[in-house]
Design a protein around this motif. Structure first.
Motif, short mmCIF file in Angstrom:
data_model
loop_
_atom_site.label_atom_id
_atom_site.label_comp_id
_atom_site.label_asym_id
_atom_site.label_seq_id
_atom_site.Cartn_x
_atom_site.Cartn_y
_atom_site.Cartn_z
N GLY A 6 0.82 -1.21 0.00
CA GLY A 6 0.00 0.00 0.00
C GLY A 6 0.86 1.26 0.00
O GLY A 6 0.55 2.23 -0.69
N ARG A 7 1.94 1.21 0.78
CA ARG A 7 2.79 2.40 0.87
C ARG A 7 3.49 2.70 -0.46
O ARG A 7 3.52 3.84 -0.92
N LEU A 8 4.04 1.66 -1.12
CA LEU A 8 4.71 1.90 -2.40
C LEU A 8 3.69 2.32 -3.46
O LEU A 8 3.97 3.18 -4.29
N THR B 176 -2.63 1.20 -11.89
CA THR B 176 -1.26 1.24 -12.41
C THR B 176 -0.25 1.16 -11.28
O THR B 176 0.74 0.43 -11.38
N ALA B 177 -0.52 1.87 -10.20
CA ALA B 177 0.39 1.84 -9.05
C ALA B 177 0.51 0.41 -8.51
O ALA B 177 1.60 -0.02 -8.13
N GLN B 178 -0.59 -0.31 -8.53
CA GLN B 178 -0.57 -1.72 -8.08
C GLN B 178 0.32 -2.56 -9.00
O GLN B 178 1.16 -3.33 -8.53
N TYR C 94 3.74 -4.48 -7.80
CA TYR C 94 3.90 -5.93 -7.96
C TYR C 94 5.13 -6.26 -8.80
O TYR C 94 5.79 -7.26 -8.57
N ARG C 95 5.45 -5.38 -9.75
CA ARG C 95 6.66 -5.58 -10.53
C ARG C 95 7.90 -5.43 -9.65
O ARG C 95 8.85 -6.19 -9.79
#
Lengths: 197, 197
Positions: free
Chosen positions: B9-11, B25-27, B31-32
């Protein structure tokens, strides 16, 4: 002389490793970072290092967790297990706030063309769970593509002799869409799987 | 219990600060990063911190540099100065590998509606350069929008009494496009600025 100075070029290169990020987008991202405060940039960098350091796989279900066993496995009903391909599928299902059981993340699907055999994904771990825990139903929630369907069928065959009920997510016309625009395969499936009203 | 565990969540939150990056997109980006090696993640984090630490503004032209004076100012002809709004405009022009002069980055354009006055952008620094260096031509390359045009006109008025030639990038039909699809303002401008063959 390169167009981009070294620190900008290097960060652009790092951003380019993210999915769907080309050179232009990487440039926009790098320029945004330049305009961050030093604290903001430090927090960003720290979040990247921390996600690698802190995130591991749940020893029960294989989903992301910061502990040995994830919060879902710790707090929920283990009699219903939903089998998914990847951790992001858990997120998609959790968003519904409907399902109260637990998950089993395969970390892949059987894909012989790409050299992925049943031994390469977490099927053995699933069988061990079924044998150990008191599972009444396994819901196969792999993607509705060739590999996902084949994997679901393969696992169902393994599980049925164990006396566990195996179900599959329903296929059919997406809600809110129009018949006219449904693809033929989906429409045919919706017809076969029709339900009595 | 949140759907995302804390480090993810923080990243995601950090990635969401980048332009055009939404939650989905942030997710994907987060995950990458989880799938990166620890060395890769460290390099990524370091590149973020370094861009903040190393990149500063050239004391002459205002463009990004790692030194006091940028490589362009150090190595090129100072008699022609191209005035742009932002560092990214320098990149766009440098890609052509046509222009052999130097730049002057305004870091904005005059925009009274948003409280940006001539004193808020690097106009004073431009005048000082013209007085100090032997400049024969100033090319105004601000964007062809209201604020960009107004800023170009404003600066041209200030520079003309100093006996320096002030030019503006040409407006007209983009090469490779069709007349039919050109907007009326551009087409009218192309007609007014027609050239003898």
């Amino acid at each position: 002389m390169d167009i981009f100075i070294e620190p900008i070029g290097r960060l652009m290169n790092e951003f380019s490793k993210l999915p769907g990020v080309g050179k232009k987008t990487a440039q926009r991202y790098a320029y945004r970072v330049i305009r961050m405060s030093e604290e903001e940039a430090e927090a960003f960098a720290k979040a990247i290092v921390n996600i690698k350091k802190q995130v591991r796989f749940c020893s029960v279900c294989g989903n992301f967790t910061v502990n040995d066993v994830c919060d879902i496995c710790k707090s929920r009903d283990h009699s219903v297990v939903c089998v998914v391909k990847e951790p992001k599928d858990v997120i998609a299902l959790e968003k519904l706030r409907e399902f109260r059981g637990v998950y089993h993340v395969l970390h892949g699907v059987i894909d012989p063309m790409n050299g992925v055999t049943p031994n390469d994904i977490r099927i053995k771990e699933l069988l061990e769970r079924i044998n150990k825990e008191n599972v009444s139903e396994v819901i196969m929630a792999t993607n509705p593509d060739v590999e996902g369907e084949a994997t679901a069928m393969y696992i169902a065959k393994l599980l049925k002799p164990l006396g566990v009920k195996v179900t599959r997510l329903a296929h059919g016309i997406p809600i809110g869409s129009e018949l006219e625009y449904a693809d033929e395969v989906t429409l045919a499936r919706a017809l076969i799987d029709r339900k009595e009203l």
